[in-house]
Every structure is written in structure tokens, then in C-alpha cells.
Design an enzyme around this catalytic site. Structure first.
Site, PDB file in Angstrom:
ATOM      1  N   GLY A   1      18.942  22.607 -53.600  1.00  0.00           N
ATOM      2  CA  GLY A   1      18.338  22.464 -52.282  1.00  0.00           C
ATOM      3  C   GLY A   1      17.285  23.526 -52.073  1.00  0.00           C
TER       4      GLY A   1
ATOM      5  CD  GLN B   1      21.633  15.430 -55.673  1.00  0.00           C
ATOM      6  OE1 GLN B   1      21.857  14.258 -55.979  1.00  0.00           O
ATOM      7  NE2 GLN B   1      20.720  16.149 -56.299  1.00  0.00           N
TER       8      GLN B   1
ATOM      9  CG  ASP C   1      13.116  19.296 -52.824  1.00  0.00           C
ATOM     10  OD1 ASP C   1      13.396  18.170 -52.364  1.00  0.00           O
ATOM     11  OD2 ASP C   1      13.973  20.101 -53.212  1.00  0.00           O
TER      12      ASP C   1
ATOM     13  CG  ASN D   1      13.398  14.852 -49.877  1.00  0.00           C
ATOM     14  OD1 ASN D   1      13.794  16.018 -49.904  1.00  0.00           O
ATOM     15  ND2 ASN D   1      14.143  13.853 -49.460  1.00  0.00           N
ATOM     16  CE  LYS D   2      17.174  15.043 -55.536  1.00  0.00           C
ATOM     17  NZ  LYS D   2      16.776  15.780 -56.747  1.00  0.00           N
TER      18      LYS D   2
HETATM   19  C1  LIG Z   1      16.908  21.120 -47.644  1.00  0.00           C
HETATM   20  S1  LIG Z   1      16.129  20.863 -49.157  1.00  0.00           S
HETATM   21  C2  LIG Z   1      17.129  19.608 -49.797  1.00  0.00           C
HETATM   22  C3  LIG Z   1      16.432  18.805 -50.827  1.00  0.00           C
HETATM   23  O1  LIG Z   1      16.707  19.324 -52.133  1.00  0.00           O
HETATM   24  C4  LIG Z   1      17.318  18.299 -52.878  1.00  0.00           C
HETATM   25  O2  LIG Z   1      17.022  18.336 -54.229  1.00  0.00           O
HETATM   26  P1  LIG Z   1      18.139  18.888 -55.277  1.00  0.00           P
HETATM   27  O3  LIG Z   1      19.465  18.385 -54.819  1.00  0.00           O
HETATM   28  O4  LIG Z   1      17.676  18.303 -56.595  1.00  0.00           O
HETATM   29  O5  LIG Z   1      17.998  20.395 -55.229  1.00  0.00           O
HETATM   30  C5  LIG Z   1      16.791  17.049 -52.235  1.00  0.00           C
HETATM   31  O6  LIG Z   1      15.463  16.792 -52.608  1.00  0.00           O
HETATM   32  C6  LIG Z   1      16.915  17.404 -50.792  1.00  0.00           C
HETATM   33  O7  LIG Z   1      16.235  16.619 -49.906  1.00  0.00           O
END
Ligand SMILES: CSC[C@H]1O[C@H](OP(=O)(O)O)[C@H](O)[C@@H]1O
Length: 345
Positions: free
Chosen positions: A49, A193, A234, A244-245
């Protein structure tokens, strides 16, 4: 519980991380005291995150300073280790920004670096509560006077930050005001996630939630089953293009087609004003095995490979509102981070 779960906590000589790879089944922590273990934890998404990575990066500098003293590294060796932390994952700008914020304190020693990292952690929690309030105000001002049906993707909660969450911070605030009917949480393949982390946070907070397949999200939106989508970010470019994801751009396209708002909740530390637009955002490609196996069983024919980008970029024209700790930018209406850059703390 997750209102005060500590994703990242400094122990004085190491970093205690909530191991997000074993949630929701087990709540376990790992303590890392060397750069190699920290980089591994970042890459395996033990900690993840964007804002949480920023705080982790800053504490990672303290770990490198302590390890350098312990193992007799010269400055070049120490700095190379710090670079390994900074580059552990490429998309979330917060990781590099967190390291860069801690660097000026290296000469004063690990304790000074850790104190600055702690200041960043505390700022993030305060900022997330502000994001929650601004986001709930903006959404509820534009909605019918009833509890709302919210869709979210991935996890942008307390687990992705130093506490409270960004997108989930908005949802928590709306729930506290009695204005959440249901949250549709996309499971968010391949690492789940949403199913594993967002559903856990919402369950712990007593917020009603249904997990759905990622592929269901556009249909849920187009069938009129959601009033608003709220997601994290992100890296956000100066024009408002938002990484973002993976799967977020599908949610954004459906919101636009259905005429419901897409709300991105993120602190200014996720905004990269050095990037004019999203074309320059590095997209992390993760191991094929995350796609080709499931519970240790191969789900794809042996001779077939996989394409596993971890993020996508939503064009600014599809971002109805960007909620930061200083207020709301109506990006698709032309209010960009570049125009409001003076607000960046
Ligand atoms: C509050 S930022 C959360 C953001 O990060 C996640 O990516 P990851 O789980 O790969 O670190 C995802 O993009 C979330 O939206």
C-alpha cells in the site's frame, strides 16, 4: 481492531510489520532488522500500500544506518542498501518519497532518521482522517439522503497506510455517519487484497460488505447497484492521471458509463508533480506464478505464460474527485494536482 491495527511499528532497532500475506486467517507480525529482509517483505507484500510503503521506506533508512554500523559498511555500502529499499517496488511514488524524506537525517544517526519516519507515520494517520472527512462530505453532499452502496477495489485501508486508510477512511467516515448500506469489495486478483484485506477490515469495523469477482464490478455498476466507487492510488500524475491496482480502470470506465462518481482517495505524498501525465508512471510487472498457480496448484497449462501487471492508469477524465488531506479536486472537471500544487504539504 483495524481502527488501531499498526501495519508498521518501529521497535527501536527494527521494524515490526503486520504480515499481510497470512491475513485474514492469521494475525502475525514479523520484525525486520536488516535491509535484505525488509526488501523481501516489501516485494512479497508483507507490507504494502502506497502510504504504508512510504513510512516503511523512511524507517528502512534507519534500518540501513543501524546495519551499516553493525556490519562496518562504508558510506557507499550504506547508500547502496538504502537504494535497494527505495527501488524495492517501482509504482507507488510514496516508497521513494519516504526514503528521500529520511535521507537528510542519516548524518545524525539512526535514532534521528527513525524520529523523522515516525513523524511521517503520524502525519499519514492525521491525513487519512482528513481525507475521510473531506471524502464523506463530498460524496454525501451529492447523494440522495439515504445510506449509500459503495464499490471499492483492492485495499486502501488501515492495512495500506499508517492507519485508518484512504479509500476505506472515506468509507469508515460515511459509516460513522450512518450512510453506508453496503460495500461491494472487489476480490482483486491475483493476490486478493480485496477479499483478504478489505473484507477483513470492514468486518472488523462492523461495516456490511460483499466480496465480488473483479469481473463483476462493471456489471454491478452498470446495473445501478452502486452509488459511488471509492478507490486508492499509488501514483498520481500532475494532470490527475492515476495509477492504482490492476482492474481500477475497468471500474472507472463503468462509473463513467453509468454516470456515478469515481472517487480517488490519496494523500498528496502519492502525487508525483514531476510527471506531466500517467504515461510516465512505471507499472510493476509481478511474477507469472501469481497468475499461473492457485494455492500451490498450477491453473494454467505448463507451456502457457502469464502477463501480470500489478497496476493500471485511469485517465484524469474518468476521475470525478481526488480527495486529499487538504480538500477535494474535481479532476474530470479540469481541476488538476498541478493547478492545486500549492496545497501539497
Ligand atoms: C492506499 S494505497 C493502496 C493501494 O496500494 C495497493 O497496491 P499493493 O497492494 O500492490 O501495494 C493498491 O493499488 C491500492 O489501491
Amino acid at each position: 481492531m483495524t481502527n488501531d491495527v499498526r501495519t508498521v511499528e518501529w521497535t527501536g532497532d527494527g521494524l515490526r510489520l503486520l504480515d499481510q500475506t497470512v491475513l485474514p486467517g492469521r494475525v502475525e507480525y514479523v520484525v525486520v532488522r536488516d535491509v535484505g529482509a525488509l526488501v523481501d517483505a516489501i516485494r512479497r507484500l508483507v507490507v504494502r500500500g502506497a502510504p504504508a510503503l512510504g513510512v516503511t521506506g523512511a524507517f528502512g533508512v534507519a534500518i540501513a544506518v543501524r546495519q551499516a554500523a553493525r556490519e562496518g559498511w562504508d558510506d557507499a555500502g550504506r547508500d547502496a542498501a538504502i537504494t535497494r529499499v527505495r527501488e524495492a517496488r517501482p509504482t507507488a511514488v510514496n516508497l521513494a518519497a519516504g526514503v528521500d524524506r529520511a535521507l537528510p537525517f542519516v548524518a545524525k544517526g539512526a535514532d534521528a532518521v527513525a524520529a523523522e519516519a515516525q513523524a511521517l507515520l503520524d502525519e499519514d494517520v492525521r491525513g487519512n482522517h482528513a481525507i475521510g472527512a473531506f471524502g464523506a462530505d463530498w460524496i454525501l453532499r451529492r447523494s440522495a439522503d439515504r445510506p449509500l452502496r459503495v464499490l471499492t477495489h483492492c485495499n486502501a485501508g488501515a492495512l495500506a497506510t499508517a492507519g485508518w486508510g484512504t479509500a476505506l477512511g472515506v468509507i469508515r467516515e460515511m459509516h460513522d455517519r450512518g450512510r453506508v448500506e453496503i460495500v461491494y469489495a472487489d476480490e482483486t486478483r491475483p493476490l486478493l487484497q480485496g477479499a483478504r484485506l478489505t473484507a477483513w477490515e470492514l468486518d472488523q469495523a462492523g461495516i456490511p460488505c460483499l466480496v465480488q469477482a473483479d469481473g463483476a464490478a462493471p456489471s454491478t455498476i452498470l446495473r445501478g447497484l452502486a452509488d459511488v466507487a471509492v478507490i486508492g492510488a499509488d501514483r498520481i500524475a500532475a494532470n490527475g492521471d492515476t495509477a492504482n491496482k490492476i482492474g481500477s480502470v475497468g471500474v472507472a470506465l463503468a462509473c463513467h458509463a453509468a454516470g456515478i462518481p469515481l472517487v480517488v482517495a490519496a494523500p498528496w505524498s502519492t502525487v508525483d508533480l514531476a510527471l506531466a501525465d500517467g504515461g510516465g508512471i512505471p507499472i510493476e510487472e509481478r511474477p507469472a506464478g501469481e497468475i499461473t498457480t492457485w494455492g500451490g496448484i498450477r491453473t494454467v497449462p505448463d507451456r502457457v505464460g502469464a502477463f501480470n501487471p500489478a497496476f493500471d492508469v485511469t485517465p484524469a477524465r474518468l476521475v470525478t474527485a481526488l480527495v486529499t488531506e487538504t480538500g477535494v479536486l474535481e479532476v474530470s472537471a479540469g481541476v488538476t494536482p498541478r493547478q492545486r500544487a500549492a496545497e501539497k504539504p
